[in-house]
Each structure stands twice: as C-alpha cells, then as structure tokens.
Design a protein around this motif. Structure first.
Motif, PDB file in Angstrom:
ATOM      1  N   THR A  45      -0.502   2.013  13.625  1.00 24.62           N
ATOM      2  CA  THR A  45      -0.471   0.593  13.947  1.00 24.62           C
ATOM      3  C   THR A  45      -1.512  -0.168  13.127  1.00 24.62           C
ATOM      4  N   ARG A  47      -3.802  -1.957  14.399  1.00 21.86           N
ATOM      5  CA  ARG A  47      -5.072  -1.726  15.070  1.00 21.86           C
ATOM      6  C   ARG A  47      -5.738  -0.442  14.554  1.00 21.86           C
ATOM      7  N   TYR A  58      -9.804  -6.633  13.218  1.00 19.09           N
ATOM      8  CA  TYR A  58      -8.343  -6.619  13.358  1.00 19.09           C
ATOM      9  C   TYR A  58      -7.723  -7.925  12.865  1.00 19.09           C
ATOM     10  N   ARG A  62      -5.100  -8.697   9.709  1.00 21.25           N
ATOM     11  CA  ARG A  62      -3.825  -9.414   9.879  1.00 21.25           C
ATOM     12  C   ARG A  62      -3.756 -10.617   8.939  1.00 21.25           C
ATOM     13  N   MET A  76       8.809  -3.104  11.437  1.00 24.45           N
ATOM     14  CA  MET A  76       8.691  -3.551  12.815  1.00 24.45           C
ATOM     15  C   MET A  76       9.422  -2.566  13.713  1.00 24.45           C
ATOM     16  N   GLU A  77       8.722  -2.076  14.724  1.00 24.22           N
ATOM     17  CA  GLU A  77       9.307  -1.101  15.636  1.00 24.22           C
ATOM     18  C   GLU A  77       9.522  -1.735  17.004  1.00 24.22           C
ATOM     19  N   GLY A  79       9.180  -3.008  20.686  1.00 24.99           N
ATOM     20  CA  GLY A  79       7.949  -3.454  21.323  1.00 24.99           C
ATOM     21  C   GLY A  79       7.157  -4.402  20.445  1.00 24.99           C
ATOM     22  N   ASN A  80       7.801  -4.868  19.360  1.00 27.99           N
ATOM     23  CA  ASN A  80       7.161  -5.811  18.433  1.00 27.99           C
ATOM     24  C   ASN A  80       5.882  -5.235  17.830  1.00 27.99           C
ATOM     25  N   ARG A  81       5.935  -3.925  17.507  1.00 26.56           N
ATOM     26  CA  ARG A  81       4.793  -3.248  16.891  1.00 26.56           C
ATOM     27  C   ARG A  81       5.087  -3.018  15.421  1.00 26.56           C
ATOM     28  N   ARG A  82       4.191  -3.459  14.572  1.00 24.94           N
ATOM     29  CA  ARG A  82       4.340  -3.195  13.137  1.00 24.94           C
ATOM     30  C   ARG A  82       3.561  -1.930  12.808  1.00 24.94           C
ATOM     31  N   THR A  83       4.196  -0.984  12.134  1.00 23.90           N
ATOM     32  CA  THR A  83       3.536   0.273  11.798  1.00 23.90           C
ATOM     33  C   THR A  83       3.624   0.531  10.296  1.00 23.90           C
ATOM     34  N   SER A 367       0.495   8.206  23.103  1.00 30.92           N
ATOM     35  CA  SER A 367       1.140   8.074  24.418  1.00 30.92           C
ATOM     36  C   SER A 367       1.337   9.426  25.093  1.00 30.92           C
TER      37      SER A 367
END
Length: 406
Positions: A45, A47, A58, A62, A76-77, A79-83, A367
């Motif tokens: 991520t 972060r 952070y 960005r 973009m994955e 959950g609106n997470r960019r990896t 997770s």
C-alpha cells in the motif's frame, strides 16, 4: 519398539518419509502453484511505501504521486486501495531521488567511492534466530532499496530454503562450489562466483545458496592448510569480483565454528550478534565472545589492519512482559551500553506462524493476524533495520557519527 536397527537404513527411511511428506504439505499450501517462488511477492500500500520504503510523510508521498509526471501509479484494488509492486516502488524511489525529493542520507544505493557493507550475522549458539534475523533484515533493507547479496554459509541452508532456492535438490551451484579446492576435490573446477549468484523472487535480493556440500569444505580446508594453502581470504577474494554491484552483503552463518565462518569473519566489515533473551544464552555468549576474540586475534595477525565499522548485539525472542526477560534486558544494557541495539527482536506468534508457512514477515498478508500482533512485530523488525541502516549510512559518511537513524 524395534531393536537391532541398521542405522543407515533407518535414518535414510526417516529422511525419505519426511521429504515426501514435506513436499506434499508444500503442494497443499502453495496450490495452485508448484513452488513458493511461482506465486510472486505481494503488493504494498501507499502507507507501507511511505513508512517502510521511503521514510516519508504519507501525504507528502501522495502529493508526489499526483504531481510528479511519469511515476508508476500502481493499481486500484477493492476497498479503494491503491497498491504497488516492489519493482514499481523502487522505480518511484529512483525518480523521486532524481527529482531532488529524497535526500542523500535516505537514498539507499551507494555513491561512487562508497564501500559495500559486509555484515556477518554471527553467534555459535543455535536457536538464537540468526537465519530469521538475516532473512527479515535482508527483506526490510531490500524494501528500502538497498541491493542485497545473501551468502548462506550454513550446510542446512535454511536461509536458501526460505527463498525457495535449494541447490542440493535443483542441481545448481552453491557457495561450496565457489570456495572448493580443486587440489583437494574430485578434479572439478571451482565455479565463478557470478555463476553461483541467483536472483530471488524478492526484488533487490540475490543469494549464493548454501548446501550440505559445505561440510566437504571443512575437510578439504584442513588438508589444504597442512600443505600451506591459505583459506582466510577465500570468501573475500571471491566477493571482490562482485561486491561493487551490491550495497550490502549479508552472511548467514551456522551454529558452530568452522573454516567457512573464519573466512567470513575475515571478509566482513560489520557484525550483528543475535542473542536469545535467556540467562543460559548470556552465559554462552561470554564463551562465544571469548572464542570470537581469539579467532579475530589470529585474523589480525594475518591482517593487522582488519577493522569493523560496527559490532552490535541484538536481543531476540524477547518478551517485554516477562519480568525475568525485562530484568535481563536491563542487565545487558547496563553492562554493554551502546553495543546493544535499541530495538529488540520481539517474540511473536506472527513470526512463528510465518515460519510455519516458510514466509518472512513482509511476505504475509497483514490481515492474517490481528492488527496489534502484526504492528508489534512490524515495528520491531523495522526498528532493527533502521538501526542497521543508520550504521551503514554513518559508515558511508552520509550522517554524523553521533546522529544515528532511529
């Protein structure tokens, strides 16, 4: 229980049964892939990219990703997470450095004239987390952008196994093939060190694998030494041909004194001593340090200019909630002062569980654990890596001697 056992046959049967069972278990764990390295490394991520890779705010990162042209944007994955892949992260890092957004003390790659750090992970006692320290440290430094060469000097080759490289099974060269004596071996030529280096699935980490053949090096060295053939410089001579391509060389060593370990002592310019948080381990450390001192005295007789940039001790398997271990930690710090790393390698279910699946911490999905459990061990390992990075940067002259990088 059976008696009158033929040892060779019985132990051979144990080996075959366990080997088959482990392969079957690995197939179930890795399915649908056949090997761990087939799956590739997880993505990270923004972060993680800011905190671990760049040590940057952070929001600042960005902003750079949004405003500096031609930077990789990841994917973009749900959950609106960019990896980002680690390759993309390192591309971003280089472009940010070129744009003047990363200062020299935080840029991991060597500048012209800077020396490669050759770090020996060293303790003759088993079970002190040498391999776990070497592998996790290598991965955190590689995440930061350091180019790492791991040299696995343990005949058990656990470090190599964790990177899914098995020289004995795959028929590929190991460190033994680089160090062997043509005069004492079976007539086969030594392998050039560049041919023994293997890229791993983890970007920025190459490895020279260990193998059970390393035990032969001990017998050959004893015979060669009797004929006056030197062995001290065998590793350093080989490394001299390739070390300029790396920022850090990490030696993972076996839990016993050997000619190979002595050669690694001669080749290294820094040392990290893992120490389990137990009084018996501290008692053993006294004996180990005395032996190591005598060994280095012999090396210094060969090379009077032999010096180390740093020698630090890392407390491992540490539980700060255990009063006895807390007392031991205080005792060590009062006795050894700044020789102890400020950060301890905490005992953690995350490390134990990750070890059971042959995955260092950065390869597992956060997770998979409770957030608190994961964050505790992440902070521990990251802190260790930052302290070692600080030592490296001090050695390079990029930060003042007293400043550090905590």
């Amino acid at each position: 229980m059976m008696r009158n056992l033929q040892g060779s046959e019985t132990l051979g049967a144990f080996s075959e049964a366990l080997d088959l069972a482990l392969r079957q278990q690995a197939s179930r764990l890795l399915a649908p892939d056949s090997r761990k390295s087939d799956k590739g490394l997880r993505r990270f991520t923004i972060r993680e990219m800011a905190d671990i890779c760049f040590r940057m705010n952070y929001n600042t990162l960005r902003h750079h990703l949004k405003n500096i042209p031609d930077l990789p944007q990841g994917i973009m994955e749900p959950g609106n997470r960019r990896t980002f892949s680690l390759e993309e992260i390192h591309e971003v890092q280089q472009k940010l450095f070129d744009a003047g957004k990363i200062p020299a003390p935080l840029y991991p790659n060597k500048f012209e004239g800077e020396e490669t750090a050759k770090l020996l992970i060293y303790n003759l006692k088993g079970g002190v987390s040498k391999t776990s320290t070497a592998v996790n440290l290598a991965q955190f430094l590689a995440m930061r952008g350091f180019k790492i060469l791991l040299v696995d000097l343990d005949p058990q080759a656990s470090c190599s196994d964790l990177f899914d490289i098995q020289a004995d099974l795959d028929g590929t060269p190991s460190i033994y093939d680089v160090l062997r004596y043509e005069e004492e071996g079976d007539g086969e030529a030594r392998v050039p060190i560049a041919d023994a280096i293997q890229a791993t699935y983890f970007p920025n980490i190459d490895i020279i694998p260990g193998s059970i053949s390393l035990t032969e090096f001990e017998y050959e060295t004893a015979s060669a030494a009797a004929k006056g053939i030197p062995f001290y410089s065998r590793i350093s001579d080989a490394l001299s041909l390739v070390e300029d391509a790396y920022d850090v060389v990490l030696f993972d060593t076996p839990p016993h004194m050997s000619f190979c370990v002595i050669a690694a002592l001669y080749a290294s310019n820094s040392m990290l001593i893992p120490l389990s948080a137990g009084m018996l381990d501290v008692v053993s450390l006294v004996k180990f340090l005395d032996l190591a001192s005598s060994t280095l005295d012999s090396i210094e007789g060969v090379d009077p200019n032999k010096r180390f940039d740093f020698i630090r001790i890392l407390l491992t398997r540490y539980s700060p909630n255990d009063p006895a271990q807390l007392q031991l930690s205080s005792f060590l710090r009062n006795t050894l002062g700044n020789a102890m790393l400020n950060t301890d390698f905490l005992a953690s279910t995350a490390i134990a569980d990750a070890g059971n699946t042959m995955n260092p911490l950065l390869e597992v999905d956060p997770s998979s654990f409770t957030r608190k459990t994961y964050d505790r061990i992440l902070e521990s390992l990251h802190g260790i890596a930052l302290e070692i990075e600080g030592e490296i940067m001090t050695g390079r002259g990029r930060i003042p001697e007293t400043e550090g990088m905590n």
